[in-house]
Write a protein that holds these residues in place. Structure first.
Motif, PDB file in Angstrom:
ATOM      1  N   SER A 212       1.129  -1.192  -0.250  1.00 37.75           N
ATOM      2  CA  SER A 212      -0.003   0.111  -0.201  1.00 37.75           C
ATOM      3  C   SER A 212       1.289   0.888  -0.034  1.00 37.75           C
ATOM      4  N   GLY A 213       0.180   2.199  -0.422  1.00 38.34           N
ATOM      5  CA  GLY A 213       0.707   3.425  -0.199  1.00 38.34           C
ATOM      6  C   GLY A 213       1.325   3.655   0.818  1.00 38.34           C
ATOM      7  N   THR A 214       1.159   4.115   1.914  1.00 36.40           N
ATOM      8  CA  THR A 214       0.606   3.910   2.883  1.00 36.40           C
ATOM      9  C   THR A 214       2.164   3.194   4.114  1.00 36.40           C
TER      10      THR A 214
ATOM     11  N   CYS B 141       5.414   4.579   2.410  1.00 36.71           N
ATOM     12  CA  CYS B 141       5.494   6.253   2.714  1.00 36.71           C
ATOM     13  C   CYS B 141       6.831   5.706   4.266  1.00 36.71           C
TER      14      CYS B 141
ATOM     15  N   TYR C 178      -1.067  14.060   2.395  1.00 34.29           N
ATOM     16  CA  TYR C 178      -1.672  12.559   3.490  1.00 34.29           C
ATOM     17  C   TYR C 178      -1.034  11.716   2.726  1.00 34.29           C
ATOM     18  N   HIS C 179      -0.005  10.947   3.778  1.00 32.95           N
ATOM     19  CA  HIS C 179       1.131  10.029   3.303  1.00 32.95           C
ATOM     20  C   HIS C 179       0.558   8.659   4.585  1.00 32.95           C
ATOM     21  N   GLY C 180      -0.899   8.513   4.261  1.00 38.87           N
ATOM     22  CA  GLY C 180      -0.798   7.410   5.040  1.00 38.87           C
ATOM     23  C   GLY C 180      -0.978   7.485   5.861  1.00 38.87           C
TER      24      GLY C 180
ATOM     25  N   GLU D 141       3.913  15.682  -0.629  1.00 37.80           N
ATOM     26  CA  GLU D 141       3.026  14.975  -2.519  1.00 37.80           C
ATOM     27  C   GLU D 141       3.714  16.495  -3.417  1.00 37.80           C
TER      28      GLU D 141
ATOM     29  N   ASN E  28      -4.416  15.565  -1.755  1.00 35.41           N
ATOM     30  CA  ASN E  28      -5.806  15.299  -0.743  1.00 35.41           C
ATOM     31  C   ASN E  28      -6.097  17.079   0.531  1.00 35.41           C
TER      32      ASN E  28
ATOM     33  N   ASP F 156       6.680  11.842  -1.610  1.00 39.10           N
ATOM     34  CA  ASP F 156       5.402  10.947  -2.331  1.00 39.10           C
ATOM     35  C   ASP F 156       4.563  11.232  -2.875  1.00 39.10           C
TER      36      ASP F 156
ATOM     37  N   VAL G 291       3.066   8.535  -4.606  1.00 37.41           N
ATOM     38  CA  VAL G 291       2.060   7.627  -4.962  1.00 37.41           C
ATOM     39  C   VAL G 291       0.495   8.171  -6.069  1.00 37.41           C
ATOM     40  N   MET G 292       0.343   9.437  -5.346  1.00 40.49           N
ATOM     41  CA  MET G 292      -0.614   9.693  -6.336  1.00 40.49           C
ATOM     42  C   MET G 292      -0.496   9.682  -7.839  1.00 40.49           C
TER      43      MET G 292
ATOM     44  N   LYS H 197      -1.170   4.021  -5.602  1.00 41.65           N
ATOM     45  CA  LYS H 197      -2.306   3.482  -6.692  1.00 41.65           C
ATOM     46  C   LYS H 197      -2.048   3.207  -8.405  1.00 41.65           C
TER      47      LYS H 197
HETATM   48  C1  LIG Z   1      -3.466   7.305  -1.425  1.00 35.72           C
HETATM   49  C2  LIG Z   1      -1.854   7.777  -0.638  1.00 35.72           C
HETATM   50  C3  LIG Z   1      -1.467   7.522  -0.184  1.00 35.72           C
HETATM   51  C4  LIG Z   1      -1.611   5.747   1.142  1.00 35.72           C
HETATM   52  O1  LIG Z   1      -1.912   5.082   0.323  1.00 35.72           O
HETATM   53  P1  LIG Z   1      -2.719   3.768   0.151  1.00 35.72           P
HETATM   54  O2  LIG Z   1      -2.652   2.538  -0.173  1.00 35.72           O
HETATM   55  O3  LIG Z   1      -4.259   4.318   0.767  1.00 35.72           O
HETATM   56  O4  LIG Z   1      -2.290   3.275   1.456  1.00 35.72           O
HETATM   57  C5  LIG Z   1       0.182   8.186   0.485  1.00 35.72           C
HETATM   58  N1  LIG Z   1       0.481   8.904  -0.178  1.00 35.72           N
HETATM   59  C6  LIG Z   1      -0.743   9.695  -1.287  1.00 35.72           C
HETATM   60  C7  LIG Z   1      -0.283  10.891  -2.060  1.00 35.72           C
HETATM   61  C8  LIG Z   1      -2.179   9.155  -1.169  1.00 35.72           C
HETATM   62  O5  LIG Z   1      -2.443   9.973  -2.274  1.00 35.72           O
END
Ligand SMILES: *Cc1c(COP(=O)(O)O)cnc(C)c1O
Length: 428
Positions: A116-118, A121, A144-146, A206, A211, A239, A241-242, A267
């Protein structure tokens, strides 16, 4: 629209799952009403349990860059599943996706896959601390970093939506090592660093915030962060993730021409299966177990089904020369259309956009950081959300989320969305 079946499913779920959902924002608490249970999805559309169709702007919160049930991903997963779904042993496909990711993203030599993204990070920060021998981290309000403890300090997304930026259960000891900076304010970051000399392991950001709605970095903000990190032996963590594989093949690093020291993914990299990853140059990644002392592990990490989905996704992105241009054009078209109808009906708003991320804020001021994002009119957003839903347009049930544009959206879908915005604007 009728939501009978969704209502019944929600009732049953609430008996056995806290709030009826496995991730809070799905419960519609910020906007009121009954959450919609998904039944299936294809391309740009999601179908709920009552058979209603929606043009989807959530797209599983980002992964579905190329649309739902994207055939190369679905086929890859089905084929892989027939060979067994998990082994707890290394598999060839992990190297294949790693090679591809390393070739697409600037400034990384090695990548480690998680679930997962959580996890990505949280592991990136541990690695940064292990590498630098320092303990404090800087994060930005609204980013948001999880949901791991160190990040639940004024986090964006669901955490803000519920007005509990500092979750019970996060200890003071943990919170004191997370310093909070203001997005797009380099002076603020500089003074935090100066007040904590030689104590800061990393700055995590980010690079385009998504977020607290979509908030792009101001000119040179990322470059200035890079320079500050270099001057003070601080690692810069993007980060992504997005934004990873969404804003460009190489993500925000490529788009802004700024290298991070560690990059986090999630993601899109999993094509809709549970995948996260973090990556860096050898000198940093070699500190990770089993090469180095920083421990990180996972029973299902590098799971073959997840890797097959991710590999099919990244391969499609890699082979499509016009993808990011098409996505940006569609997003710009939507932006222009929405701005026109909102202006026509004199609805106060600000629209932020970068690549395939876009958000409408019902506020007069420019939205550049968390406090300006928080000034948006939430009552207007609620009415807007329910109005759009009723028109068959599914946007995130929170004012603090970006919309995700997918390549599956046609210009007819975008026109239908703009018409819906016009219809709803008349009721606001
Ligand atoms: C969604 C998100 C996360 C968390 O990812 P999960 O898969 O939900 O744990 C971390 N950082 C960013 C920038 C995100 O958008």
């Amino acid at each position: 629209m009728l939501y009978q079946r969704s209502s019944a499913l929600f009732k049953a779920a609430q008996n056995v799952i806290p709030g009826g959902v496995n991730s809070p924002v799905r419960a519609f608490k910020a906007v009121g009403g009954t959450p919609i249970f998904a039944h299936s999805a294809k391309g740009a559309y999601v179908y709920d349990a009552d058979g209603n169709r929606y043009i989807d702007y959530i797209n599983s919160w980002g992964p579905m860059l190329l649309g739902h049930a994207y055939p190369p991903v679905v086929d890859a997963v089905i084929e892989k599943a027939k060979q067994g779904t998990s082994f707890g042993m290394p598999t060839e496909i992990e190297t294949q996706i790693a090679e591809l990711a390393v070739s697409m993203v600037p400034n990384i030599d090695k990548i480690r896959f998680v679930n997962s993204g959580t996890e990505a990070c949280m592991s990136a920060v541990r690695l940064a601390r292990g590498f630098t021998g320092k303990e404090k981290i800087i994060k930005f309000a609204g980013c948001y970093h999880g949901h791991s403890d160190a990040f639940l300090i004024q986090a964006g997304s669901g955490a803000v939506t519920f007005g509990s930026p500092n979750s019970p259960g996060v200890t003071e000891g943990t919170a004191k090592d997370t310093l909070l900076a203001t997005f797009n304010d380099i002076h603020n970051v500089r003074s935090l660093i100066e007040a904590n000399t030689d104590e800061i392991a990393c700055i995590i950001i980010e690079p385009v915030a998504g977020n607290m709605g979509c908030i792009p970095p101001k000119d040179d903000f990322l470059k200035q962060l890079r320079a500050l990190c270099d001057a003070h032996q601080i690692l810069l963590i993007f980060d992504e993730v997005m934004t990873g594989f969404r804003l460009a093949k190489g993500g925000a690093q490529e788009l802004y021409g700024v290298n991070a020291d560690i990059v986090c993914f999630g993601k899109v990299i999993g094509g809709g299966l549970p995948v996260g990853a973090f990556a860096a140059r050898d000198e940093i990644m070699n500190h990770l177990a089993p090469l180095g002392k920083v421990y990180q592990a996972g029973t299902l990490s590098g799971n073959p089904l997840a890797m097959a989905a991710g590999l099919a996704m990244l391969t499609s992105i890699e082979n499509d020369q016009d993808l990011f241009k098409r996505l940006e054009d569609k997003t710009a078209y939507l932006h222009k259309g929405c701005a026109e109808v909102l202006n026509k009906h004199k609805i106060t708003h600000t629209i932020n956009r970068k690549g395939s991320m876009i958000s409408i804020h019902f506020s007069e001021t420019e939205v550049v950081d968390f406090s300006s994002a928080a000034q948006g009119n939430n009552e207007t957003f609620k009415s807007f959300f329910h109005g759009m839903l009723n028109e068959g347009i599914y946007i995130a049930p929170s004012a603090f989320e970006t919309w995700f544009i997918t390549d599956a959206l046609s210009y007819d879908d975008l026109d239908a969305t703009i018409s819906a915005v016009e219809k709803v604007a008349q009721t606001l």
